[in-house]
Design a protein around this motif. Sequence first.
Motif, short mmCIF file in Angstrom:
data_model
loop_
_atom_site.label_atom_id
_atom_site.label_comp_id
_atom_site.label_asym_id
_atom_site.label_seq_id
_atom_site.Cartn_x
_atom_site.Cartn_y
_atom_site.Cartn_z
N MET A 1 0.84 -1.19 0.00
CA MET A 1 0.00 0.00 0.00
C MET A 1 0.88 1.25 0.00
O MET A 1 1.82 1.36 0.79
N LYS A 2 0.57 2.19 -0.88
CA LYS A 2 1.26 3.49 -0.88
C LYS A 2 0.20 4.58 -0.89
O LYS A 2 -0.70 4.57 -1.74
N VAL A 3 0.34 5.53 0.05
CA VAL A 3 -0.70 6.53 0.29
C VAL A 3 -0.12 7.93 0.11
O VAL A 3 1.03 8.19 0.47
N LEU A 4 -0.95 8.82 -0.43
CA LEU A 4 -0.59 10.24 -0.51
C LEU A 4 -1.60 11.07 0.27
O LEU A 4 -2.80 11.00 0.00
N GLN A 5 -1.12 11.81 1.26
CA GLN A 5 -1.94 12.82 1.94
C GLN A 5 -1.86 14.09 1.11
O GLN A 5 -0.77 14.60 0.85
N LEU A 6 -3.00 14.63 0.72
CA LEU A 6 -3.03 15.75 -0.22
C LEU A 6 -3.80 16.92 0.37
O LEU A 6 -4.97 16.78 0.73
N GLY A 7 -3.14 18.10 0.45
CA GLY A 7 -3.89 19.28 0.87
C GLY A 7 -3.12 20.24 1.74
O GLY A 7 -2.06 19.93 2.28
N LYS A 8 -3.70 21.43 1.85
CA LYS A 8 -3.22 22.49 2.73
C LYS A 8 -1.77 22.87 2.43
O LYS A 8 -1.32 22.77 1.30
N PHE A 9 -1.07 23.31 3.47
CA PHE A 9 0.24 23.90 3.21
C PHE A 9 1.21 23.67 4.36
O PHE A 9 0.86 23.15 5.41
N TYR A 10 2.44 24.04 4.09
CA TYR A 10 3.54 23.88 5.02
C TYR A 10 4.19 25.25 5.20
O TYR A 10 4.23 26.03 4.26
N PRO A 11 4.71 25.61 6.39
CA PRO A 11 4.82 24.80 7.61
C PRO A 11 3.48 24.60 8.32
O PRO A 11 2.48 25.24 7.98
#
Length: 370
Positions: A1-11
């Motif tokens: 399983m490979k997952v991508l969390q997508l969204g918002k910004f850094y820091p």
Amino acid sequence: MKVLQLGKFYPIRGGVEKVMWDLTSGLSARGIDCDMLCAELEKDEIIHLNEHGRVICRKAWKKIAATMIAPKMVSWLRKHKDEYDIIHVHHPDPMACLALWLSGYKGRVILHWHSDILKQKTLLKFYAPLQRWLIRRADTIIGTTPVYLKESPYLQDAQDKTVAVPIGIKPVTFDEELVRQWKQRYAGKKLVVSIGRLVPYKGYGYLIAAAEKLGADYQVLIVGDGPVHDQLEEYITSAGIQDHVKLLGYLEDNEMYSLLAACDVFVLSSVMKTEAFGIVQIEAMSLGKPVIATKIPESGVSWVNADGLSGLNVPIKDAEALAGAVRTVCSDQELHDKLSAGAARRFRDTFTIDQMIDRTIKIYNDEKCM
């Protein structure tokens, strides 16, 4: 399983980013390949968390209406989309949704619905069709509380694919010497603490009005800064209560959490659904602090703080009720001890970071998580 969390910004600044970071770091620490794609204003960079996890930051053009304009997120996702079995997109973030739509990704989508878009009405008019697409596209929709999932007007036709996964955190740590110093500074007083940005939806005017009713035996300390600081300071001065209500401004985490550990009761006085969960409540619970929170319509705040177990919930915009609840908890030692123990127990039972990660993994594996 490979997952991508997508969204918002850094820091990391807000609750949504913190949940993304905690999931990415927590899942990757367990050996699950998990990346986080987000935008930042300074530069492109990749932060390697461990052998299984990365934070991939793409430089944005600018920030408009609390949304990063980051075409590089789109181009990166189009190039790398086939590497992922699951894309876990965090809402509200129109840029993340647009990147997913334009990427042509065909795999499984988990939508994490942290809150409705409430303040940016103009943005929502343009974003609404894409938001509807995202809700249809999602295989599963995660909410931080069952209340918010049930009450959101945008999710009424998608209830059959919703599941609640409460936010989880690590227990707050503090400095014993700083705790002693805070208690010594306000010796002989009941210490009432609130933490948050000084913005209208936090309802701090009502907490200050409650402080007037509580009197000098109570010390109310508000940690944070923001656009209504001067207005609140003027209110405190005009009411003549500078001695027992103080705006402390921004504090470093160690000092802030040591103050939280020193207090008798924590108060969340928010008045609008913009406060969807109130992570600071569970930070207080992790320290065994009774919580006074508000019954915000359609929000999960009063679900997080279980009335009579971890604290007391009162109507919004009601200074008399806030003062009464604080007085009740602080003047009855038996009740205080009961709520203190209940707060610590509710944290352990519901809001630890390991529970959040366990439940998320079950969803990824298409199992029932609750």
